[in-house]
Design an enzyme around this catalytic site. Structure first.
Site, mmCIF file in Angstrom:
data_model
loop_
_atom_site.group_PDB
_atom_site.id
_atom_site.type_symbol
_atom_site.label_atom_id
_atom_site.label_comp_id
_atom_site.label_asym_id
_atom_site.label_seq_id
_atom_site.Cartn_x
_atom_site.Cartn_y
_atom_site.Cartn_z
ATOM 1 N N ALA A 11 0.803 -1.214 0.000
ATOM 2 C CA ALA A 11 0.000 0.000 0.000
ATOM 3 C C ALA A 11 0.837 1.265 0.000
ATOM 4 C CB ALA A 11 -0.934 -0.004 1.209
ATOM 5 N N SER A 12 2.100 1.183 0.446
ATOM 6 C CA SER A 12 2.922 2.392 0.519
ATOM 7 C C SER A 12 4.140 2.359 -0.394
ATOM 8 C CB SER A 12 3.387 2.631 1.959
ATOM 9 O OG SER A 12 4.161 1.537 2.434
ATOM 10 N N SER A 13 4.512 1.191 -0.906
ATOM 11 C CA SER A 13 5.680 1.117 -1.794
ATOM 12 C C SER A 13 5.638 -0.180 -2.585
ATOM 13 C CB SER A 13 6.986 1.198 -0.997
ATOM 14 O OG SER A 13 7.148 0.054 -0.178
ATOM 15 N N ARG A 15 8.412 -2.825 -5.180
ATOM 16 C CA ARG A 15 9.788 -3.057 -5.636
ATOM 17 C C ARG A 15 9.846 -4.309 -6.481
ATOM 18 N NH1 ARG A 15 11.977 -5.597 -0.879
ATOM 19 N NH2 ARG A 15 10.341 -6.943 -0.090
ATOM 20 N N HIS A 234 -2.071 -12.464 -3.548
ATOM 21 C CA HIS A 234 -2.361 -11.703 -2.334
ATOM 22 C C HIS A 234 -1.083 -11.656 -1.515
ATOM 23 C CE1 HIS A 234 -4.824 -11.279 1.654
ATOM 24 N NE2 HIS A 234 -4.202 -10.168 1.305
ATOM 25 N N ASP A 235 -0.628 -10.451 -1.170
ATOM 26 C CA ASP A 235 0.668 -10.337 -0.507
ATOM 27 C C ASP A 235 0.720 -11.097 0.812
ATOM 28 O OD1 ASP A 235 -0.967 -8.529 0.853
ATOM 29 O OD2 ASP A 235 0.217 -6.769 0.329
ATOM 30 N N THR A 236 -0.406 -11.205 1.517
ATOM 31 C CA THR A 236 -0.397 -12.001 2.751
ATOM 32 C C THR A 236 -0.187 -13.478 2.451
ATOM 33 O OG1 THR A 236 -1.915 -10.411 3.770
ATOM 34 C CG2 THR A 236 -1.644 -12.526 4.874
ATOM 35 N N GLY A 402 7.885 -6.246 7.298
ATOM 36 C CA GLY A 402 8.620 -5.077 7.745
ATOM 37 C C GLY A 402 8.656 -4.901 9.244
#
Length: 497
Positions: A11-13, A15, A234-236, A402
């Site tokens: 949601a914020s970055s 890569r 899904h990132d999770t 993170g």
């Protein structure tokens, strides 16, 4: 194929990360990083999806310039948000961000037509106002009728790269439209939305190969020869795949980022009445698993605090300031919907303290400490709840993402839990994405082996619990603030949102 690239967008970055297996160890290097965030406009909150696509292309061009001429490629992003395509395959409108306020009353409106108990029994997905079910319920019906296809965000990015339309299962399950028994879209819920099943591409499992990049795209931007593989989008789901191998089933995981997702991996869904009342979800995982977990507001709180403070401090400095502040001075019910997308997070935190007769935090260090203390106490509450619901004794919490790099939060969590915390790797989402690529390519045989490689490749920091002075008094305040009774059962009206 020895080169594997994970496109990991949060949601914020976002890569692009290169992964290679060398001498039995997985090595990572970052190729390209870019910022992300939704824009607040008069007509709502929206993602810039074409900007994200452009950054993927820019990252792949960098990879080619660095000498990577061939690779596999996988994409993961956040869940629940979707893209509408017309008959020509063109995007109909900008992509709503899940924090948009249009769904604020959608749960209540849907409940008047289909009881929440029915929805949960069918789907096993927790009631969250931003679920795709509720987003589509309030979406303009004329636009929905024009949509030939409805793609989730990562599926749309795959489509732009390859021309292939798919509906990857780990992300599709978050829509709250898939029936656990039929493993397909539920007809009653589609009827509720006025949608047809053929508007959604066929469900496709992680590991499927989608071919190469569109030839004209690769030629115009000088991109590598990419063998595109469907990650757990899904990132999770990818983060959980990236949890290092551990013996036995006595550990819970915490994927700690913008959201904190605390849960366990199950072979079968647990869509009981008790799980529904506690608002736990059964998201589909890769390789026939289910992610039984609780959504907790997470580091979004501290991201907003930092933004509103003018980004004068980095995240590490904020944690240092919090460590210097008085512990457990101020507490907030950090999983309350009031913190989902307030105009002023700092003001909302202070108002919440005032309303609960908690000391109002003044300095930025006190505010950050309030957030970290409250998150750690949330993890205790929900880990105990997780044990009751699953019947498992959980003696350890594995933090990945993170938040695993936040020493203060990890120490606080171990101390409040009274259990060992293992922290790392911070790159678990990219690692899970890469693991699926490597399994599909035959580099690794299965996810069990992939997790052992991850455990052998990255340092995991252990935090043993230390006594917390007056912990019982802190817990008494915490339970009062969150409306938790002596048995620490959440009140139904605060958990069924």
């Amino acid at each position: 194929m020895s080169n594997h690239i994970a496109v990991d967008i949060g949601a914020s970055s976002g890569r692009l990360v290169l992964g290679s297996l060398k001498n039995g160890k997985l090595e990572l290097s970052e190729i390209h990083r870019f910022s992300n965030g939704f824009a607040e406009r008069e007509d709502g909150s929206f993602w810039d999806i074409e900007y994200l696509f452009g950054e993927i292309v820019a990252g792949l061009h960098k990879a080619k310039a660095q000498g990577i001429h061939g690779c596999t490629l996988g994409i993961d992003t956040w869940a629940v948000d979707y893209v509408l395509l017309d008959e020509a395959g063109e995007r109909i409108r900008d992509v709503y961000a899940y924090r948009d306020r249009r769904t604020d009353r959608a749960i209540e409106r849907v409940a008047e037509i289909v009881p929440p108990e029915t929805v949960y029994r069918k789907t096993g997905i927790q009631q969250l106002s931003f679920n795709t079910l509720y987003q589509l319920f309030v979406h303009d019906r004329e636009e929905l009728s024009r949509a030939r296809n409805i793609l989730m965000v990562p599926d749309y990015l795959y489509y732009r790269l390859t021309g292939r339309k798919v509906n990857e299962t780990t992300n599709a399950s978050t829509m709250q439209l898939l029936n656990l028994d039929s493993r397909d879209f539920d007809p009653e819920l589609l009827e509720l939305l006025g949608l047809r099943g053929d508007q959604f591409p066929g469900l496709t499992e992680p590991g499927a190969e989608l071919g190469g990049l569109r030839a004209e795209l690769a030629e115009e931007f000088d991109l590598p020869d990419c063998r595109v593989i469907l990650a757990a989008t899904h990132d999770t789901a990818s983060a959980v795949l990236g949890v290092p191998a551990a013996e036995g089933r006595s550990a819970a995981y915490l994927s700690s980022g913008t959201w904190s997702l605390l849960g366990v991996e199950l072979d079968e869904p647990l869509n009981t009445e008790q799980a529904m009342r506690a608002n736990y979800t059964n998201e589909w995982g890769a390789y026939g698993t289910f992610r039984f977990l609780k959504n907790i507001m997470g580091l979004w709180l501290i991201q907003e605090v930092r933004r509103l403070d003018g980004e004068r401090c980095g995240f590490a400095e904020l944690a240092d300031l919090a460590a210097e502040a008085e512990p457990f001075r101020s507490l907030i019910p950090c999983n309350d919907d009031r913190f989902l997308n307030p105009e002023d997070m700092i003001g909302e935190i202070r108002r919440a303290c005032l309303e609960q007769d908690e000391p109002v935090p003044e300095s930025i260090g006190q505010i950050a400490r309030c957030v970290f203390d409250s998150l750690a106490l949330s993890y205790r509450t929900y880990m105990e709840e997780l044990e009751r619901l699953t019947g498992r004794e959980l003696d350890r919490l594995q933090i990945v993402g993170g938040g695993a790099n936040n020493d203060l939060l990890c120490r606080l969590t171990a101390n409040v839990l009274g259990r060992e915390v293992s922290a790392g790797p911070g790159e678990s989402t990219a690692l899970g994405n890469l693991a699926v690529q490597m399994i599909a390519s035959g580099v690794l045989p299965d996810i069990a082996r992939a997790r052992r490689v991850i455990a052998d490749s990255f340092d995991i920091k252990l935090y043993g619990p230390e006594p917390v002075p007056e912990l019982e008094a802190v817990l008494e305040r915490w339970n009062r603030i969150n409306g938790i009774g002596a048995a620490r059962e959440p009140k139904a009206e605060t958990d069924i949102r």
